[in-house]
Design a protein around this motif. Structure first.
Motif, PDB file in Angstrom:
ATOM      1  N   LYS A   8       0.850  -1.295   0.068  1.00  0.00           N
ATOM      2  CA  LYS A   8       0.036  -0.082  -0.071  1.00  0.00           C
ATOM      3  C   LYS A   8       0.976   1.459  -0.114  1.00  0.00           C
ATOM      4  CE  LYS A   8      -2.431   0.765   3.710  1.00  0.00           C
ATOM      5  NZ  LYS A   8      -3.364   0.774   5.009  1.00  0.00           N
ATOM      6  N   GLY A   9       2.011   1.338   0.763  1.00  0.00           N
ATOM      7  CA  GLY A   9       2.789   2.386   0.917  1.00  0.00           C
ATOM      8  C   GLY A   9       3.411   2.455  -0.330  1.00  0.00           C
ATOM      9  N   VAL A  10       4.042   1.609  -1.000  1.00  0.00           N
ATOM     10  CA  VAL A  10       4.712   1.739  -2.317  1.00  0.00           C
ATOM     11  C   VAL A  10       3.781   2.227  -3.417  1.00  0.00           C
ATOM     12  CG1 VAL A  10       5.986   0.552  -3.868  1.00  0.00           C
ATOM     13  CG2 VAL A  10       6.563   0.172  -1.902  1.00  0.00           C
ATOM     14  N   SER A  11       2.503   1.689  -3.352  1.00  0.00           N
ATOM     15  CA  SER A  11       1.510   2.126  -4.285  1.00  0.00           C
ATOM     16  C   SER A  11       1.483   3.680  -4.341  1.00  0.00           C
ATOM     17  CB  SER A  11       0.422   1.227  -4.092  1.00  0.00           C
ATOM     18  OG  SER A  11       0.623   0.007  -4.343  1.00  0.00           O
ATOM     19  N   PHE A  12       1.115   4.208  -3.146  1.00  0.00           N
ATOM     20  CA  PHE A  12       0.683   5.587  -2.842  1.00  0.00           C
ATOM     21  C   PHE A  12       2.142   6.486  -3.173  1.00  0.00           C
ATOM     22  CE2 PHE A  12      -2.842   4.228  -0.062  1.00  0.00           C
ATOM     23  CZ  PHE A  12      -3.822   5.176  -0.491  1.00  0.00           C
ATOM     24  N   LEU A  13       3.482   5.878  -2.709  1.00  0.00           N
ATOM     25  CA  LEU A  13       4.399   6.580  -3.179  1.00  0.00           C
ATOM     26  C   LEU A  13       4.526   6.644  -4.479  1.00  0.00           C
ATOM     27  CD1 LEU A  13       6.876   7.858  -2.000  1.00  0.00           C
ATOM     28  CD2 LEU A  13       8.057   5.664  -2.058  1.00  0.00           C
ATOM     29  N   LEU A  14       4.507   5.631  -5.377  1.00  0.00           N
ATOM     30  CA  LEU A  14       4.595   5.868  -6.809  1.00  0.00           C
ATOM     31  C   LEU A  14       3.686   6.543  -7.372  1.00  0.00           C
ATOM     32  CD1 LEU A  14       5.375   2.143  -7.834  1.00  0.00           C
ATOM     33  CD2 LEU A  14       7.283   3.867  -7.792  1.00  0.00           C
ATOM     34  N   GLN A  15       2.281   6.469  -7.034  1.00  0.00           N
ATOM     35  CA  GLN A  15       1.305   7.323  -7.270  1.00  0.00           C
ATOM     36  C   GLN A  15       1.564   8.700  -7.443  1.00  0.00           C
ATOM     37  OE1 GLN A  15      -2.472   7.829  -5.529  1.00  0.00           O
ATOM     38  NE2 GLN A  15      -3.415   7.079  -7.291  1.00  0.00           N
ATOM     39  N   THR A  16       2.087   9.199  -6.137  1.00  0.00           N
ATOM     40  CA  THR A  16       2.199  10.509  -5.742  1.00  0.00           C
ATOM     41  C   THR A  16       3.447  11.105  -6.576  1.00  0.00           C
ATOM     42  OG1 THR A  16       1.274  10.114  -3.587  1.00  0.00           O
ATOM     43  CG2 THR A  16       2.488  12.192  -3.780  1.00  0.00           C
ATOM     44  N   GLY A  17       4.626  10.302  -6.406  1.00  0.00           N
ATOM     45  CA  GLY A  17       5.790  10.737  -7.090  1.00  0.00           C
ATOM     46  C   GLY A  17       5.573  10.829  -8.456  1.00  0.00           C
ATOM     47  N   LEU A  18       5.180   9.965  -9.325  1.00  0.00           N
ATOM     48  CA  LEU A  18       5.001  10.205 -10.627  1.00  0.00           C
ATOM     49  C   LEU A  18       3.904  11.153 -10.839  1.00  0.00           C
ATOM     50  CD1 LEU A  18       4.619   6.277 -11.739  1.00  0.00           C
ATOM     51  CD2 LEU A  18       6.380   7.818 -12.102  1.00  0.00           C
ATOM     52  N   GLY A  19       2.832  11.667 -10.274  1.00  0.00           N
ATOM     53  CA  GLY A  19       2.010  12.557 -10.483  1.00  0.00           C
ATOM     54  C   GLY A  19       2.455  14.035 -10.418  1.00  0.00           C
ATOM     55  N   ILE A  20       3.348  14.136  -9.186  1.00  0.00           N
ATOM     56  CA  ILE A  20       3.902  15.500  -8.890  1.00  0.00           C
ATOM     57  C   ILE A  20       4.916  15.470 -10.112  1.00  0.00           C
ATOM     58  CG2 ILE A  20       5.634  16.580  -7.489  1.00  0.00           C
ATOM     59  CD1 ILE A  20       4.221  15.229  -5.134  1.00  0.00           C
ATOM     60  N   MET A  21       5.787  14.616 -10.590  1.00  0.00           N
ATOM     61  CA  MET A  21       6.656  14.852 -11.546  1.00  0.00           C
ATOM     62  C   MET A  21       6.033  15.266 -12.847  1.00  0.00           C
ATOM     63  SD  MET A  21       9.539  11.979 -13.420  1.00  0.00           S
ATOM     64  CE  MET A  21       8.061  11.160 -14.016  1.00  0.00           C
ATOM     65  N   GLY A  22       4.833  14.465 -13.321  1.00  0.00           N
ATOM     66  CA  GLY A  22       4.182  14.572 -14.603  1.00  0.00           C
ATOM     67  C   GLY A  22       3.578  16.172 -14.447  1.00  0.00           C
ATOM     68  N   ASN A  23       2.929  16.509 -13.339  1.00  0.00           N
ATOM     69  CA  ASN A  23       2.402  17.895 -13.356  1.00  0.00           C
ATOM     70  C   ASN A  23       3.405  19.128 -13.368  1.00  0.00           C
ATOM     71  OD1 ASN A  23      -0.625  17.688 -13.196  1.00  0.00           O
ATOM     72  ND2 ASN A  23      -0.080  16.141 -11.569  1.00  0.00           N
ATOM     73  N   VAL A  24       4.406  18.743 -12.726  1.00  0.00           N
ATOM     74  CA  VAL A  24       5.742  19.615 -12.815  1.00  0.00           C
ATOM     75  C   VAL A  24       6.248  19.801 -14.161  1.00  0.00           C
ATOM     76  CG1 VAL A  24       7.936  20.206 -11.976  1.00  0.00           C
ATOM     77  CG2 VAL A  24       6.211  19.552 -10.113  1.00  0.00           C
ATOM     78  N   LEU A  25       6.376  18.852 -14.923  1.00  0.00           N
ATOM     79  CA  LEU A  25       6.888  18.930 -16.243  1.00  0.00           C
ATOM     80  C   LEU A  25       5.953  19.553 -17.181  1.00  0.00           C
ATOM     81  CD1 LEU A  25       8.030  15.207 -17.001  1.00  0.00           C
ATOM     82  CD2 LEU A  25       9.520  17.248 -16.839  1.00  0.00           C
ATOM     83  N   VAL A  26       4.628  19.367 -17.141  1.00  0.00           N
ATOM     84  CA  VAL A  26       3.511  20.105 -17.935  1.00  0.00           C
ATOM     85  C   VAL A  26       3.636  21.617 -17.606  1.00  0.00           C
ATOM     86  CG1 VAL A  26       1.220  20.381 -18.328  1.00  0.00           C
ATOM     87  CG2 VAL A  26       1.942  18.150 -18.281  1.00  0.00           C
ATOM     88  N   LEU A  27       3.848  21.848 -16.391  1.00  0.00           N
ATOM     89  CA  LEU A  27       3.729  23.272 -15.865  1.00  0.00           C
ATOM     90  C   LEU A  27       5.014  24.071 -16.422  1.00  0.00           C
ATOM     91  CD1 LEU A  27       2.436  23.323 -12.445  1.00  0.00           C
ATOM     92  CD2 LEU A  27       1.304  24.332 -14.281  1.00  0.00           C
ATOM     93  N   ALA A  28       6.187  23.140 -16.300  1.00  0.00           N
ATOM     94  CA  ALA A  28       7.408  23.781 -16.829  1.00  0.00           C
ATOM     95  C   ALA A  28       7.401  23.962 -18.402  1.00  0.00           C
ATOM     96  CB  ALA A  28       8.487  23.072 -16.511  1.00  0.00           C
ATOM     97  N   ALA A  29       6.911  23.140 -19.019  1.00  0.00           N
ATOM     98  CA  ALA A  29       6.744  23.009 -20.473  1.00  0.00           C
ATOM     99  C   ALA A  29       5.887  24.404 -20.951  1.00  0.00           C
ATOM    100  CB  ALA A  29       6.339  21.772 -21.021  1.00  0.00           C
TER     101      ALA A  29
END
Length: 317
Positions: A8-29
């Motif tokens: 459960k912890g790894v699932s939430f960690l991957l979801q949150t980490g990937l989501g933050i990275m993806g949205n930051v990339l979109v905002l930077a672009a």
């Protein structure tokens, strides 16, 4: 640590980490595009704002949820809970509202000009973006105003009735009337915007179907082709949101029908309710030519700088 908790912890960690990275990339672009171009198109501005709302959602719900799963306690005091829960409620609301706004604006953009009023409205769309943003922020700040009043840090002992246990914070409504009024206001807003976005997306699908039958007649300019590609991206975002909104509400209805909600069910609802915020930026990147080109250019510039640094070091030797 128990295997289930680890998964459960790894699932939430991957979801949150990937989501933050993806949205930051979109905002930077989009920030890079905004500096390079005189003006962003309305759809691009809405997508950038949607990425910001989804980033806020993940920071205010995904991050503390992940920390709680891994056993961290007493993350926030009462004041911290009020700020975080209020920010989370607003960002969650903005996610659906901005997706709806994206669908409606794109439907108006590609709609055939059937009269002078629609022509004037299509011409004014760029000027309506910012006022609509302001209106949505004010609306959701008002609808979610109950959250900071009822949010408290977790207390020792049993959780009282009419309390939403978020793990890192509690939302204690104290009585059934407050609980029902808050639930009705939030659900009414969500279903109204979901109905509107589904209706506008259905209209977009009808136009895309007509477009596919008359490709040569409609594609007289690159502009119309770009509008149709943007419309397909919008429809995919709407479908993605509708899927996870449906799963979220099925679990929510189940939670309302049982006296004691199993912990795994509550965790599933949190996970699925955050999936849209995690996956939507990657859908934007994969289907938006501007974003892909900007990221490829940035990657190429980085490689060129690295090669020049390596050359300079070799010359120094």
């Amino acid at each position: 640590m128990d295997l289930c908790i680890t998964i459960k912890g790894v699932s939430f960690l991957l979801q949150t980490g990937l989501g933050i990275m993806g949205n930051v990339l979109v905002l930077a672009a989009y920030s890079h595009i905004a500096f390079a171009e005189p003006r962003l198109q309305p759809v691009d501005r809405i997508m950038a704002h949607l990425a910001f709302a989804n980033l806020m959602l993940l920071l205010t719900r995904g991050v503390p949820q992940t920390m709680t799963v891994f056993g961290m306690r007493h993350l926030l005091d009462d004041a911290g809970c009020k700020v975080v829960i209020y920010a989370y409620r607003i960002s969650r609301a903005l996610s659906v509202c901005l997706t709806c706004m994206l669908s409606v604006f794109q439907a108006l953009t590609i709609a055939p000009a059937a009269g002078p009023q629609l022509v004037k409205l299509k011409a004014r769309l760029p000027q309506l973006v910012v006022p609509t943003f302001v209106g949505l922020w004010l609306l959701n700040m008002a609808v979610c105003i109950a959250a900071p009043f009822f949010s408290i840090a977790p207390r020792n002992g049993t959780v009282p009735a009419f309390t939403l246990n978020l793990g890192f914070c509690h939302v204690d409504f104290r009585d059934n009337l407050s609980y029902v009024i808050n639930g009705a206001a939030v659900s009414g807003r969500d279903f109204a915007f979901v109905g509107l976005l589904l209706g506008s997306s259905g209209y977009i699908l009808v136009l895309l179907h007509k477009h596919s039958k008359q490709v040569r007649a409609i594609r007289r300019s690159q502009g119309s082709s770009m509008e149709m590609r943007a419309a397909k991206t919008v429809v995919m975002l709407v479908v993605l949101y509708a899927v996870f909104f449906g799963i979220d509400n099925v679990i929510w209805i189940y939670m309302l029908t049982v006296a004691q909600v199993p912990g795994v069910v509550a965790d599933m609802r949190v996970f699925f309710s955050s999936c849209y915020a995690t996956l939507s930026p990657f859908l934007m990147i994969s289907s938006n030519k501007k974003l892909k080109e900007r990221m490829v250019c940035a990657a190429g510039e980085h490689k060129q700088e690295s090669a020049e640094e390596s050359t300079d070091k070799s010359n120094l030797k």
